[in-house]
Design a protein around this motif. Structure first.
Motif, PDB file in Angstrom:
ATOM      1  N   VAL A  47       0.815  -1.218   0.000  1.00  0.00           N
ATOM      2  CA  VAL A  47       0.000   0.000   0.000  1.00  0.00           C
ATOM      3  C   VAL A  47       0.846   1.266   0.000  1.00  0.00           C
ATOM      4  O   VAL A  47       0.406   2.307  -0.495  1.00  0.00           O
ATOM      5  N   THR A  48       2.063   1.205   0.546  1.00  0.00           N
ATOM      6  CA  THR A  48       2.929   2.390   0.528  1.00  0.00           C
ATOM      7  C   THR A  48       3.726   2.512  -0.769  1.00  0.00           C
ATOM      8  O   THR A  48       4.303   3.576  -1.042  1.00  0.00           O
TER       9      THR A  48
ATOM     10  N   HIS B  75       5.786   1.927  11.815  1.00  0.00           N
ATOM     11  CA  HIS B  75       6.828   2.923  12.082  1.00  0.00           C
ATOM     12  C   HIS B  75       8.092   2.691  11.244  1.00  0.00           C
ATOM     13  O   HIS B  75       8.867   3.633  11.051  1.00  0.00           O
ATOM     14  N   GLN B  76       8.333   1.473  10.807  1.00  0.00           N
ATOM     15  CA  GLN B  76       9.529   1.248   9.990  1.00  0.00           C
ATOM     16  C   GLN B  76       9.472   2.100   8.724  1.00  0.00           C
ATOM     17  O   GLN B  76      10.509   2.463   8.178  1.00  0.00           O
ATOM     18  N   TRP B  77       8.271   2.440   8.276  1.00  0.00           N
ATOM     19  CA  TRP B  77       8.084   3.404   7.197  1.00  0.00           C
ATOM     20  C   TRP B  77       7.909   4.810   7.776  1.00  0.00           C
ATOM     21  O   TRP B  77       8.646   5.726   7.413  1.00  0.00           O
TER      22      TRP B  77
ATOM     23  N   PHE C 169      -2.246   3.310  10.344  1.00  0.00           N
ATOM     24  CA  PHE C 169      -1.901   2.142   9.549  1.00  0.00           C
ATOM     25  C   PHE C 169      -2.140   0.838  10.308  1.00  0.00           C
ATOM     26  O   PHE C 169      -2.370  -0.205   9.689  1.00  0.00           O
ATOM     27  N   ASP C 170      -2.120   0.891  11.611  1.00  0.00           N
ATOM     28  CA  ASP C 170      -2.512  -0.269  12.418  1.00  0.00           C
ATOM     29  C   ASP C 170      -3.972  -0.640  12.137  1.00  0.00           C
ATOM     30  O   ASP C 170      -4.268  -1.775  11.727  1.00  0.00           O
ATOM     31  N   PRO C 171      -4.947   0.279  12.263  1.00  0.00           N
ATOM     32  CA  PRO C 171      -6.322  -0.076  11.887  1.00  0.00           C
ATOM     33  C   PRO C 171      -6.478  -0.396  10.400  1.00  0.00           C
ATOM     34  O   PRO C 171      -7.367  -1.184  10.043  1.00  0.00           O
ATOM     35  N   LEU C 172      -5.649   0.199   9.542  1.00  0.00           N
ATOM     36  CA  LEU C 172      -5.748  -0.143   8.121  1.00  0.00           C
ATOM     37  C   LEU C 172      -5.455  -1.617   7.888  1.00  0.00           C
ATOM     38  O   LEU C 172      -6.070  -2.259   7.021  1.00  0.00           O
TER      39      LEU C 172
ATOM     40  N   LYS D  94      -2.620   7.345  -3.599  1.00  0.00           N
ATOM     41  CA  LYS D  94      -1.677   8.004  -4.511  1.00  0.00           C
ATOM     42  C   LYS D  94      -0.838   9.033  -3.747  1.00  0.00           C
ATOM     43  O   LYS D  94       0.380   9.138  -3.930  1.00  0.00           O
ATOM     44  N   GLY D  95      -1.501   9.784  -2.847  1.00  0.00           N
ATOM     45  CA  GLY D  95      -0.787  10.768  -2.036  1.00  0.00           C
ATOM     46  C   GLY D  95       0.187  10.126  -1.070  1.00  0.00           C
ATOM     47  O   GLY D  95       1.322  10.610  -0.902  1.00  0.00           O
ATOM     48  N   ILE D  96      -0.216   9.039  -0.420  1.00  0.00           N
ATOM     49  CA  ILE D  96       0.669   8.338   0.513  1.00  0.00           C
ATOM     50  C   ILE D  96       1.902   7.811  -0.212  1.00  0.00           C
ATOM     51  O   ILE D  96       3.043   7.958   0.260  1.00  0.00           O
ATOM     52  N   GLN D  97       1.701   7.192  -1.342  1.00  0.00           N
ATOM     53  CA  GLN D  97       2.831   6.630  -2.083  1.00  0.00           C
ATOM     54  C   GLN D  97       3.775   7.716  -2.583  1.00  0.00           C
ATOM     55  O   GLN D  97       5.001   7.535  -2.582  1.00  0.00           O
TER      56      GLN D  97
END
Length: 868
Positions: A281-282, A337-339, A362-365, A436-439
């Motif tokens: 996803v990232t 957190h590694q990201w 991202f945990d709930p994702l 798209k914004g996250i990536q």
């Protein structure tokens, strides 16, 4: 970093007599809020660097016997200043510097420690801008924080010695002189020597292990990707290690030698799935040479050290505990957190939400990916409630540059509101644009330090949307909208009129919000339509065409917005909503409102009694069964049926509900069967024991005596039996409280015993003496409880030891503990001063002298007894 202090549940409920509903109400009040920062607090911004740290190489020995670290650290530095004559590093007060030299020729440098935990190294020759050199510092330290030596304890048989570091926020400096601020990233090497049979885990890849002739062994770990100093880790113990892989990536699980593989995998075994998900996803595959998780005793929560996360060993559950819960959230949070935190690190603590808010979303994702939308929506509701709980205490923007200590920033605004804000941004942008914004953000800013504008600009560039209004409103401002919503149908012009008011108090922090959202209108089951709206003023009335009167009107039906809402509805609409709303959030809201109307509407109870069966998500079923625990006979059949649910969390609520009803033979048989079932969830068995004792069954005393001997679930069943025994109205509770509060008793039993001290120790000098003794207890949880008790019971004789503890305690990341201890000292000092009418320091000194005299007399008595 994820700590265990994030759960405030908020439910603002108003029961309306004149209207056939009750609704969640905004409080609209701020009188009880305290200021976040002290008045006049200085603005804290990114530290100005005079040099750039390129590489950190530490060659250290960890001496458990002396609780000492000693050796040397080599910093490879490049001058930023055009004429760098001094290098200023962060350095804890317990570090003793032996020497500081430059380069291979070991040119000596003058060093000076300052009162503000700095080490000033004066260079013999100034360095030009861009010039790179090595600074070698030899030192030793027995630090009170940042590095912990956890010794074996009789309460944890088989648990070996463990040594570990904790760097966030700014604690690496206490065991390693370094540049200890997040806006510089360097590669690192940790060459660590320990006594056999200990092993060491650190960042990066293991280069080699050397067995030394003196009975020690040396582990050489090297990290080739840059990271901030607070992400450096060293952990040592007798580890058992278990392994997985994601492609060629090693995924390692470290536990102390007394933990088996099944237990380790119960906690961490879903990590490979999470790594694959976050990488996909990232748009950025996991970026480091390994991913290790290291479970450590007395560690608080989790810490995302680059490539080697530290975890609390409290998250290791047995098979029965695993029936009710898991710690996937902790695993996913630290992995995210590694990201977000390691690959990209906030450049100063005012932007810490870029680390913690992202991990908290991202945990709930991953929950959404693995368990579906309903559980995801419920997780986000919990995040909202956690934020609202923090907002009741104080109000601040997510991005805040005025604070006392960096640890203050690790709160419900940073974690929960940060995550909820990302959720809201996703709802506004839509999934395609959001991802798209996250990536784009990850691709543009990886291996860099970042601020909030970096994130905003990346998302704006990727989506083509102007987001300055959103970031200003939700990140630079504070608070949230408090909405009053009403609707009615106008048959004359066939329209639905929805009136929305923003009722929050406006001030410098809290604005009038702009809220793009939707109204959902449902005419019949399966016939719903969404109407986009924008709320941006004090009052709006939205006029929506409708051929017939809708059966249900919802606003923000999927819960994207951060908000509190007062939305009164009649019972007929709530019935429809419970049965037909598409979102689990709206169904549960309707159930709670109907529960408050059950006495007024006879048809409500059968609806509620059946509602839990229709929910697929376990948390939703459990919540609906919990609603039936009202001691109402109408719900007895449903509760009896729910005891057989396949999900333990649902069964627990059913047993609790049955135990609140009057005893009958069938219910007693159910509770006895639950209590006797060694494979049943612990909380179900606890609830069954409480129910049986509450019903005063004939063998209640025998049940309690047997329960007190059970070690199951880290003595959780025994602790429940003790709680019930401590409620007995005779002298026995006092004796039990004294016995089970002592060192050497299991932690759960000590906790139960201490829970009774508020009541039992009010006028009891002997029990109060025990509290004074526990101020310095080896168990941090017991210490914290003793500090609170000394405060609430006004135990004046505890003041000297509390004051001494304030200077000794290693609070580390636990700012809450510092507040508890300081509040106790301040209150008792004020009380002493008021009572004596003297200077509090003089009174405190007199009390300390009195205690010392008492101690001397006690020693004489002991010596006399020994002589006999």
């Amino acid at each position: 970093m994820r700590t265990g202090i994030r759960c405030w549940m908020v439910g603002m409920i108003l029961v309306c007599g004149a209207v056939e509903s009750s609704a969640q109400q905004p409080t609209g009040r701020s009188e009880g809020r305290r200021p976040f920062a002290k008045p006049g607090a200085a603005k804290r911004t990114e530290r100005i660097r005079t040099f750039d740290v390129k590489h950190i190489k530490a060659e250290l020995t960890l001496d458990a016997a002396e609780k000492q670290v000693r050796g040397k650290v080599t910093h490879t530095l490049t001058a930023i200043d055009p004429n760098l004559s001094k290098v200023v590093l962060d350095c804890g007060p317990d570090i003793k510097i032996a020497s500081a030299t430059i380069g291979t020729d070991k040119t000596p440098c003058e060093v000076k420690n300052t009162d503000d935990k700095k080490l000033v190294v004066t260079l013999k020759e100034a360095r030009r801008q861009g010039e790179t050199f090595d600074l070698i510092i030899a030192y030793s330290a027995s630090p009170k924080q940042g590095l912990q030596f956890v010794e074996p304890a009789p309460t944890h048989p088989g648990r070996p010695l463990a040594i570990w570091t904790q760097g966030e926020a700014e604690e690496t400096r206490y065991w390693l002189p370094c540049y200890d601020f997040p806006n510089d990233q360097a590669t690192s090497e940790m060459i660590i020597t320990v006594a056999r049979p200990l092993s060491v885990v650190s960042n990066g890849r293991l280069v080699e292990t050397t067995e030394n002739a003196d009975g020690t062994r040396t582990f050489h770990w090297k990290m080739d990707q840059p990271h901030s100093s607070y992400l450096i880790t060293v952990a040592a113990s007798e580890f058992a290690t278990f392994h997985d892989k994601v492609g060629d990536l090693p995924v390692d699980y470290y536990v102390t030698k007394n933990v088996d593989e099944a237990t380790a995998r119960r906690f961490m075994g879903r990590t490979p799935r999470m790594i694959e998900f976050f990488g996909k996803v990232t748009g950025q595959p996991y970026p480091y040479p390994k991913y290790a998780q290291v479970c450590l005793p007395e560690f608080n929560g989790g810490m995302e050290n680059t490539s080697a996360t530290s975890m609390t060993d409290d998250a290791l559950l047995d098979a029965i505990e695993g029936l009710e819960r898991d710690h996937d959230g902790l695993v996913a949070h630290e992995l995210a957190h590694q990201w977000f935190g390691d690959l990209m690190t906030c450049k100063d603590w005012s932007h810490i939400w870029l680390n913690e808010g992202f991990a908290s979303y991202f945990d709930p994702l991953f929950t959404e990916h693995a368990r579906g939308e309903d559980e995801f929506r419920l997780r986000m509701r919990d995040e909202l409630r956690t934020y609202l709980g923090s907002d009741r205490q104080y109000r601040r923007p997510i991005v805040e540059s005025r604070y006392g200590a960096p640890t203050q920033m690790f709160d419900g605004m940073t974690y929960a509101k940060g995550g909820a804000t990302l959720h809201m941004l996703r709802g506004y942008l839509g999934d395609d644009a959001w991802w798209k914004g996250i990536q784009a953000y990850v691709a543009d800013r990886k291996f860099q330090v970042v601020d909030t504008d970096d994130f905003r600009k990346a998302v704006e560039k990727a989506t083509g949307k102007d987001l300055k209004w959103f970031f200003d409103q939700w990140l630079s401002k504070a608070g949230h909208p408090e909405l009053k919503v009403r609707w009615h149908y106008e048959p004359e012009d066939k329209t639905v009129r929805v009136k929305v008011e923003q009722t929050q108090k406006l001030d410098d922090q809290t604005p009038m919000f702009r809220l793009p959202t939707t109204i959902e209108i449902t005419d019949a089951p399966g016939r719903a339509r969404s109407v986009p709206i924008v709320i941006d003023g004090a009052t709006h009335e939205f006029v929506i065409p409708a051929e017939t009167k809708p059966q249900m009107v919802l606003m923000d039906p999927h819960g994207w917005l951060i908000k509190e809402v007062d939305f009164e509805k009649p019972a007929d609409e709530l019935r429809f909503q419970l049965e037909h709303a598409r979102s689990v959030l709206d169904r549960l809201d309707a159930a709670h409102d109907l529960g408050r109307l059950a006495k007024q509407h006879s048809d409500v109870k059968p609806l509620l009694a059946e509602a839990w069966k229709k929910e697929k998500a376990i948390p939703a079923r459990a919540e609906l069964v919990e609603l039936l625990a009202t001691a109402d006979e109408a719900y007895r059949p449903a509760l009896t049926e729910a005891v057989k649910d396949p999900a333990a969390r649902v069964r627990v609520q059913a047993v609790r509900g049955l135990s609140k009803l009057p005893r009958d033979d069938a219910a007693e048989a159910v509770l006895r069967a639950v209590w006797a079932d060694a494979k049943e969830a612990y909380n179900a068995r606890r609830a069954a024991l409480k129910g049986l004792v509450g019903w005063k069954v004939k063998d209640a005393d025998d049940l309690l005596a047997a329960g007190l001997k059970l070690p199951d679930g880290k003595h959780t069943l025994a602790a429940t039996a003790l709680e019930l025994l401590l409620e007995q109205p005779d002298a026995k509770p006092r004796e039990l409280a004294a016995l089970y509060s002592k060192q050497g008793q299991p932690a759960a039993l000590r906790t139960s015993a201490l829970g009774a001290f508020d009541r039992l120790a009010k006028d009891d000098d002997a029990l109060q003496d025990l509290i004074v003794g526990m101020v310095d207890d080896p168990d941090q949880h017991v210490r914290l409880r003793a500090w609170r008790l000394a405060h609430t019971l006004k135990i004046q004789k505890a003041l000297p030891v509390l004051t001494a503890r304030l200077g000794l305690e290693s609070f580390g990341f636990n700012a809450h503990a510092r507040e508890v201890l300081k509040a106790a000292v301040d209150a008792l000092t004020k009380q002493l001063s008021s009572a004596a009418g003297t200077n509090p320091l003089e009174a405190l000194g007199k009390q300390a002298d009195d205690l010392e005299r008492q101690a001397q007399e006690l020693r004489k008595t002991i010596d006399a007894l020994k002589a006999k």
